[in-house]
Scaffold this motif. Structure first.
Motif, PDB file in Angstrom:
ATOM      1  N   LEU A   1     -12.868  -2.847   5.612  1.00 52.45           N
ATOM      2  CA  LEU A   1     -13.199  -1.699   4.301  1.00 52.45           C
ATOM      3  C   LEU A   1     -12.942  -0.517   4.693  1.00 52.45           C
ATOM      4  CD1 LEU A   1     -16.699  -2.395   4.299  1.00 52.45           C
ATOM      5  CD2 LEU A   1     -15.570  -1.858   2.510  1.00 52.45           C
ATOM      6  N   VAL A   2     -12.600  -1.207   6.030  1.00 51.56           N
ATOM      7  CA  VAL A   2     -11.893   0.212   6.914  1.00 51.56           C
ATOM      8  C   VAL A   2      -9.886   0.630   6.101  1.00 51.56           C
ATOM      9  CG1 VAL A   2     -10.261  -0.754   8.856  1.00 51.56           C
ATOM     10  CG2 VAL A   2     -11.211   1.934   9.741  1.00 51.56           C
ATOM     11  N   TYR A   3      -9.554  -0.052   5.725  1.00 49.41           N
ATOM     12  CA  TYR A   3      -8.248  -0.317   5.230  1.00 49.41           C
ATOM     13  C   TYR A   3      -8.672   1.397   3.972  1.00 49.41           C
ATOM     14  CZ  TYR A   3      -4.252  -0.782   1.863  1.00 49.41           C
ATOM     15  OH  TYR A   3      -3.311  -0.260   1.329  1.00 49.41           O
ATOM     16  N   TYR A   4      -9.007   0.310   2.971  1.00 46.88           N
ATOM     17  CA  TYR A   4      -9.638   1.453   1.739  1.00 46.88           C
ATOM     18  C   TYR A   4     -10.318   3.212   2.292  1.00 46.88           C
ATOM     19  CZ  TYR A   4      -9.436  -3.200  -0.034  1.00 46.88           C
ATOM     20  OH  TYR A   4      -9.135  -3.980  -0.759  1.00 46.88           O
ATOM     21  N   HIS A   5     -11.179   3.099   3.444  1.00 49.50           N
ATOM     22  CA  HIS A   5     -11.267   4.737   4.169  1.00 49.50           C
ATOM     23  C   HIS A   5      -9.994   5.328   4.742  1.00 49.50           C
ATOM     24  CE1 HIS A   5     -15.372   2.757   5.769  1.00 49.50           C
ATOM     25  NE2 HIS A   5     -14.850   2.796   4.282  1.00 49.50           N
ATOM     26  N   ALA A   6      -9.086   4.125   5.295  1.00 54.16           N
ATOM     27  CA  ALA A   6      -7.644   5.030   5.587  1.00 54.16           C
ATOM     28  C   ALA A   6      -6.264   5.841   4.700  1.00 54.16           C
ATOM     29  CB  ALA A   6      -6.594   4.004   6.485  1.00 54.16           C
ATOM     30  N   VAL A   7      -7.080   4.840   3.024  1.00 52.21           N
ATOM     31  CA  VAL A   7      -6.314   5.649   2.365  1.00 52.21           C
ATOM     32  C   VAL A   7      -6.581   6.443   1.955  1.00 52.21           C
ATOM     33  CG1 VAL A   7      -5.410   4.385  -0.065  1.00 52.21           C
ATOM     34  CG2 VAL A   7      -5.476   2.817   1.627  1.00 52.21           C
ATOM     35  N   LEU A   8      -7.578   6.918   1.765  1.00 53.46           N
ATOM     36  CA  LEU A   8      -8.020   7.667   0.761  1.00 53.46           C
ATOM     37  C   LEU A   8      -8.107   8.750   2.040  1.00 53.46           C
ATOM     38  CD1 LEU A   8     -11.913   6.303  -0.170  1.00 53.46           C
ATOM     39  CD2 LEU A   8      -9.852   7.349  -1.656  1.00 53.46           C
ATOM     40  N   THR A   9      -8.252   8.836   3.721  1.00 55.71           N
ATOM     41  CA  THR A   9      -7.848   9.880   4.033  1.00 55.71           C
ATOM     42  C   THR A   9      -6.452  10.053   4.435  1.00 55.71           C
ATOM     43  OG1 THR A   9      -9.932   8.732   5.752  1.00 55.71           O
ATOM     44  CG2 THR A   9      -8.202  10.236   6.985  1.00 55.71           C
ATOM     45  N   GLU A  10      -5.688   9.394   4.520  1.00 58.42           N
ATOM     46  CA  GLU A  10      -3.860  10.124   4.086  1.00 58.42           C
ATOM     47  C   GLU A  10      -3.617  10.665   2.987  1.00 58.42           C
ATOM     48  OE1 GLU A  10      -2.437  10.046   6.985  1.00 58.42           O
ATOM     49  OE2 GLU A  10      -3.422   8.560   8.108  1.00 58.42           O
ATOM     50  N   SER A  11      -4.077  10.002   1.700  1.00 62.41           N
ATOM     51  CA  SER A  11      -3.941  10.714   0.403  1.00 62.41           C
ATOM     52  C   SER A  11      -4.578  11.851   0.433  1.00 62.41           C
ATOM     53  CB  SER A  11      -5.005  10.169  -0.257  1.00 62.41           C
ATOM     54  OG  SER A  11      -4.203   8.396  -0.882  1.00 62.41           O
ATOM     55  N   CYS A  12      -5.925  11.960   0.975  1.00 56.56           N
ATOM     56  CA  CYS A  12      -6.395  13.795   0.894  1.00 56.56           C
ATOM     57  C   CYS A  12      -5.590  14.383   2.455  1.00 56.56           C
ATOM     58  CB  CYS A  12      -8.364  13.426   2.258  1.00 56.56           C
ATOM     59  SG  CYS A  12      -8.837  14.893   0.948  1.00 56.56           S
TER      60      CYS A  12
END
Length: 685
Positions: A426-437
């Protein structure tokens, strides 16, 4: 004085003579010999011009194809094809190009149509290279079919489908027919089989690219295949109810879950009635076929090597359950993502999910692809990036209002909230959204805000597991951006009972934020109505030791146990005090005297280890033997360990759950004891 003047005259005349001698050699520098400066003489040798080797330049060009909206894709395709054709005799260049084509197909799904366009352009110049690329793709396809690597099978079929125009005979269709036969066999053997529908989905996702390739006389093949796949695609899977994200929303059809495969079947049938427009799929091969107004070239055609579909197909590594279509932008008054009636919703989602899943080793690259989504589909598919939602109402009728950032965020949430489990942590998808932001805050932040509001509105009907995932991501995301959120929007829900999902979500999110920071800071980010949710007890770094009060039973013995544990005394020194508690409990009529002694012992461990996780682990390690011995003596005492931990960390239950998890790892607790204790606690509530 006269001597000084004479000396100056001699020096000046000597300098003039020297200057006159050098004048023929310096006339190109300056017209006035007395204005010559040392800076005018560049004694350095001319800088050597460095040119990258052709194979290095070719690799960079192919890797970056279609990434820049400032470059014309037809020029990029033609330049790469020309470079390969002119240097085809160089083995290094040839190998670099052919290897990289397969790597791009496997790793960058968004670029497959553009890679196919390069091969189609190369076919007009050096047909033998196009044939070799097709042969390599067929070899890789056979290997993946044998191994059960179905994502790679799908991507290679997509690549070959884009090149249907240069394939002899029926091209890719015989392979799709053979795959469908295997899917029928699997479904006949078991209706609960998950691989059969997955194979049908691969067939359905390949058809659009074949139809967009410009190949002639393929409509009949596609329509026939759609009639066959309808048998499997339109039949509800028996396990769909298990992966429904909204099991509590039977009365609300606004987010009625539908399987991806049934939607895809219906969308393709609609496209067939509209002459296969497939407007979102890019067609870079249309502009790459003709060079500088030359006469159209009749392309060479090639045989597709024999593709062997095993009679007993491998299911692959992951278990396969029905896939439900999930969107966080489903009920907006203006469409910012393709509706489920449009084939673009499936094509865009599939390409993005593949990109997210394949590039899990590099969240920054994944985020960059998501931001640049509009570069990889037809012009006009999306509105301009970062267009405010309110401005979409001003878009001319008939033009797209789809926001690329909304489509990208939607794809990430579809994986983050996938049941029963997503492909990656799950933390991978968290990180993708954070980096996109971080890369595009003006575009992504408003999209995330609307996604959060949608999920919160429907949290009452959402599957409980998805509620926890949403809560985990929400608190984690806020921690990366200063814990700021418009909490005033949810003020009315603060007064709800704790048993209500929205109130439980708010409380749980705040507790997780406190774990990621500290209570005082989180309190400062909240409006006044929320202040009562963060009690004084939550602000304490170390909860009180309840046995410090003489009003608590067995307080003297428990305080002595705490002192001895701090002093790291041997177990033999602790035993008299534990026995004293058990004797006193027996006199008071306690059914199991081990329960109060275990409570005092475990509470002391929690108090000593309250500074950090490493402290409590160190203390548990020292006391492990005694804790392990409690279970065989009394199951109630073992469950008391759980009760003591959770009571001590009552104001910070996340910490208590973490400690219980560590006790499970030490086998001090058993899964059954945790489940039993939890069910008993819920019954009491």
């Amino acid at each position: 004085m006269a001597l000084i003047v004479e000396a100056i005259t001699i020096i000046a005349s000597g300098a003039l003579e020297v200057t006159n001698l050098l004048l023929p050699f310096t006339s190109h520098l300056t017209a006035d010999p007395f204005l010559i400066e040392d800076d005018d003489f560049d004694r350095r040798p001319p800088r050597r011009q460095y040119q990258e080797p052709v194979h290095v330049r070719l690799r960079k060009q192919l890797l970056s194809i279609a990434e820049s909206p400032l470059k014309r894709i037809d020029e990029e395709v033609l330049e790469i094809a020309t470079t390969v054709a002119e240097n085809h005799e160089d083995e290094e260049i040839r190998a670099t190009f052919l290897d990289l084509v397969l790597q791009l197909i496997d790793e960058q799904a968004l670029k497959i149509p553009f890679v196919a366009a390069v091969i189609l352009a190369l076919n007009n110049k050096k047909p033998e290279l196009a044939q070799e690329s097709i042969a390599r793709s067929a070899t890789a396809l056979n290997e993946h079919l044998k191994a059960g690597a179905w994502r790679e099978v799908k991507l290679l079929l997509r690549f070959l489908g884009c090149m249907q125009t240069i394939l002899e005979g029926d091209g890719v269709f015989p392979v799709l027919e053979e795959l469908f036969a295997r899917a029928v066999d699997l479904q006949t053997a078991s209706l609960e089989d998950g691989l059969g529908p997955e194979i049908v989905k691969i067939i359905l996702l390949t058809i659009p690219y074949i139809m967009a390739s410009g190949a002639s006389q393929v409509d009949a093949y596609a329509n026939t295949l759609l009639e066959k796949t309808d048998i499997i695609a339109s039949t509800p899977h028996p396990l769909e109810a298990l992966v429904d994200p909204y099991p509590g929303g039977e009365d609300d059809t606004s987010h009625e879950a539908r399987s991806t495969i049934s939607l895809l079947q219906q969308q393709l049938q609609n496209e067939a009635t509209q002459s296969w427009m497939l407007a979102c799929i890019p067609r870079p091969w249309r502009t790459a076929k003709v060079e500088d107004g030359a006469e159209p070239i009749i392309p060479s055609k090639h045989n597709l090597p024999h593709i062997i579909v095993p009679s007993s197909v491998s299911p692959g590594v992951r278990p396969r359950l029905p896939e439900m279509y999930f969107s966080v932008y489903a009920d907006q008054d203006v469409e910012t993502v393709p509706p489920t009636s449009n084939i673009a919703s499936s094509i865009l989602r599939d390409a993005l999910v593949d990109t997210i899943s394949i590039l899990d080793y590099n969240r920054n690259a994944t985020a960059k692809f998501l931001i640049d989504l509009d570069c990889y589909f037809s012009p006009g598919t999306f509105v301009k990036r970062a267009t405010p939602f309110d401005r979409l109402r001003e878009v001319e009728e008939g033009k797209s209002t789809w926001k690329p950032e909304d489509v990208a965020v939607d794809a990430v949430f579809s994986q983050l909230l996938q049941l029963p489990n997503p492909e990656h942590k799950l933390v991978y998808y968290h990180a993708v959204l954070t980096e996109s932001c971080k890369i595009a805050p003006a575009a992504i932040a408003p999209s995330l805000g609307r996604a959060i509001r949608y999920l919160y509105r429907h949290v009452d009907d959402m599957d409980l597991e998805l509620e926890y995932r949403f809560m985990d991501w929400f608190s984690h995301h806020l921690s990366n951006f200063g814990f700021t959120w418009k909490w005033t929007e949810w003020v009315d829900d603060v007064e709800l009972p704790l048993a209500k999902p929205k109130k439980a979500f708010i409380v749980g999110a705040l507790e997780k934020e406190i774990r990621l920071s500290f209570a005082q800071r989180i309190r400062g980010t909240l409006p006044e109505p929320y202040q009562a949710l963060i009690t004084e007890a939550k602000e304490k770094d170390t909860p009180d030791f309840k046995y410090n009060s003489d009003q608590t039973p067995y307080a003297p013995q428990a305080r002595e146990i705490l002192r001895l544990l701090r002093a790291k005394a041997p177990d033999s020194d602790l035993q008299p005090h534990l026995s004293s508690i058990e004797s006193e409990a027996s006199e008071l009529g306690v059914a199991d005297p081990l329960i109060p002694s275990t409570d005092a012992y475990m509470t002391a461990i929690c108090f000593i280890g309250s500074k950090s996780l490493s402290h409590v682990l160190s203390c548990i390690e020292r006391c492990k033997e005694r804790l392990l011995s409690l279970g065989p003596q009394s199951e109630a005492a073992r469950r008391q360990i759980i009760t003591s931990v959770l009571e001590y960390w009552a104001e910070k239950p996340g910490v208590g759950v973490n400690v219980v998890d560590k006790l499970l790892n030490y086998t001090i607790l058993t899964p059954l004891s945790v489940i039993t204790e939890d069910l008993d606690a819920r019954t009491c509530v």
